[in-house]
Design a protein around this motif. Structure first.
Motif, PDB file in Angstrom:
ATOM      1  N   ARG A  23       0.703  -1.423  -0.140  1.00  0.00           N
ATOM      2  CA  ARG A  23      -0.143  -0.100   0.006  1.00  0.00           C
ATOM      3  C   ARG A  23       0.892   1.145  -0.093  1.00  0.00           C
ATOM      4  O   ARG A  23       1.889   1.440   0.791  1.00  0.00           O
ATOM      5  CB  ARG A  23      -0.821  -0.130   1.255  1.00  0.00           C
ATOM      6  N   PRO A  64      -3.528   5.517  -0.725  1.00  0.00           N
ATOM      7  CA  PRO A  64      -4.955   4.807  -1.063  1.00  0.00           C
ATOM      8  C   PRO A  64      -4.724   3.683  -2.174  1.00  0.00           C
ATOM      9  O   PRO A  64      -5.685   3.004  -2.437  1.00  0.00           O
ATOM     10  CB  PRO A  64      -5.872   5.842  -1.625  1.00  0.00           C
ATOM     11  N   ASP A  65      -3.494   3.727  -2.521  1.00  0.00           N
ATOM     12  CA  ASP A  65      -3.196   2.664  -3.676  1.00  0.00           C
ATOM     13  C   ASP A  65      -2.525   1.377  -3.178  1.00  0.00           C
ATOM     14  O   ASP A  65      -1.567   1.498  -2.510  1.00  0.00           O
ATOM     15  CB  ASP A  65      -2.423   3.447  -4.674  1.00  0.00           C
ATOM     16  N   GLU A 106      -3.991  -0.421  -7.955  1.00  0.00           N
ATOM     17  CA  GLU A 106      -5.374  -0.468  -7.831  1.00  0.00           C
ATOM     18  C   GLU A 106      -5.932   0.697  -6.614  1.00  0.00           C
ATOM     19  O   GLU A 106      -5.009   0.773  -5.454  1.00  0.00           O
ATOM     20  CB  GLU A 106      -5.722  -1.818  -7.461  1.00  0.00           C
ATOM     21  N   ARG A 107      -7.020   1.340  -6.745  1.00  0.00           N
ATOM     22  CA  ARG A 107      -7.585   2.034  -5.756  1.00  0.00           C
ATOM     23  C   ARG A 107      -9.035   1.843  -5.368  1.00  0.00           C
ATOM     24  O   ARG A 107      -9.823   1.679  -6.332  1.00  0.00           O
ATOM     25  CB  ARG A 107      -7.327   3.430  -6.073  1.00  0.00           C
ATOM     26  N   GLU A 108      -9.327   1.363  -4.209  1.00  0.00           N
ATOM     27  CA  GLU A 108     -10.682   0.938  -4.213  1.00  0.00           C
ATOM     28  C   GLU A 108     -11.221   0.050  -4.849  1.00  0.00           C
ATOM     29  O   GLU A 108     -12.462   0.199  -5.400  1.00  0.00           O
ATOM     30  CB  GLU A 108     -11.783   2.395  -4.008  1.00  0.00           C
ATOM     31  N   GLN A 109     -10.432  -0.948  -5.092  1.00  0.00           N
ATOM     32  CA  GLN A 109     -10.800  -2.308  -5.965  1.00  0.00           C
ATOM     33  C   GLN A 109     -10.911  -1.971  -7.346  1.00  0.00           C
ATOM     34  O   GLN A 109     -11.458  -2.731  -8.149  1.00  0.00           O
ATOM     35  CB  GLN A 109     -12.032  -2.897  -5.344  1.00  0.00           C
ATOM     36  N   GLU A 110     -10.695  -0.726  -7.658  1.00  0.00           N
ATOM     37  CA  GLU A 110     -10.451  -0.528  -9.335  1.00  0.00           C
ATOM     38  C   GLU A 110      -9.196  -0.155  -9.882  1.00  0.00           C
ATOM     39  O   GLU A 110      -8.335   0.300  -9.223  1.00  0.00           O
ATOM     40  CB  GLU A 110     -11.226   0.944  -9.409  1.00  0.00           C
TER      41      GLU A 110
END
Length: 254
Positions: A176, A179-180, A204-208
């Motif tokens: 991490r 946020p990534d 990825e950020r917030e599963q995106e």
């Protein structure tokens, strides 16, 4: 991969394959594991060096740093790939002035550096497999020339054969950063007589998925018998290695 060679080949999102993609992710995903491995493999031998240590394919400088901390002699760090050398110099910038004063960075191949009888220890971490056979044989000769009589070479050998098909090697991370999440999936497969390692990096950020990049490296298998023949032809004699995952050779004493 460590630490480096000039032989990475591009695939999909990679640029020239000279670690231009991997350099961004390398330390974040591999540095701590590689540091522990380097300490186990090379630190004890470095403490016994009395003249100089040669780091062949220094990459981002993880092994170089271990060698500097373990020894009190000059260290020659050879790294021809610009992307990895930038990371190497950034690492050296954070070391003490006394350690920086002992390291020489060579921005070319070992053959081009032309080092002669300077070191009593040479290490090649995650390098030999990345060399095609002609380059590998030339590298043995350059290492032999750089070693003093009685000098020791430690290296991890290349794979001995090719996989039957595509195989999953494993996953690096996730790690991490704010946020990534940064990660990499590693696969290998046979490709035109060599073994192709593919690193697929993801952020990825917030599963995106924010972005994905890929870089491939070709590895040349070689049997222990082939390596022994090549080493002897270069004036190096196979000796007992300090660990099961290493090979060792010595330049005979004069």
């Amino acid at each position: 991969m460590n630490e480096s060679s000039e032989n990475g080949s591009s695939e999909n999102d990679s640029s020239d394959g000279g670690y231009a993609v991997s350099a961004e992710f390398y330390d974040l995903l591999q540095a701590e594991t590689d540091r522990r491995l380097a300490e186990r493999r090379f630190a004890e031998a470095a403490t016994r060096a009395r003249h100089a240590v040669l780091d062949v394919g220094a990459g981002t400088g993880i092994v170089t740093e271990v060698l500097l901390r373990a020894s009190s002699v000059p260290v020659h760090a050879v790294e021809p790939a610009p992307a990895m050398r930038a990371a190497l110099l950034s690492r050296l910038a954070h070391l003490g002035a006394d350690q920086r004063a002992r390291v020489t960075v060579h921005p070319e191949t070992l053959e081009a550096a032309g080092l002669a009888a300077v070191a009593d220890l040479a290490v090649a971490s995650n390098v030999v497999a990345c060399l095609d056979p002609p380059t590998r044989r030339a590298t043995w000769k350059a290492i032999s020339a750089a070693l003093l009589p009685g000098g020791l070479l430690l290296f991890d050998p290349p794979p001995t054969d090719l996989p039957a098909g595509c195989e999953e090697v494993g996953r690096l991370g996730p790690v991490r950063v704010g946020p990534d999440l940064y990660s990499a999936d590693v696969t290998r497969r046979p490709h035109r007589g060599v073994l192709r390692m593919v690193f697929t990096y993801r952020v990825e950020r917030e599963q995106e998925l924010l972005r994905e990049a890929r870089e491939a490296f070709d590895l040349w298998p070689a049997s222990p018998e082939r390596l022994t023949e090549e080493l002897e032809a270069a004036g190096l004699r196979l000796v007992q290695a300090p660990g099961a995952d290493l090979m060792a050779a010595r330049r005979p004493a004069a």
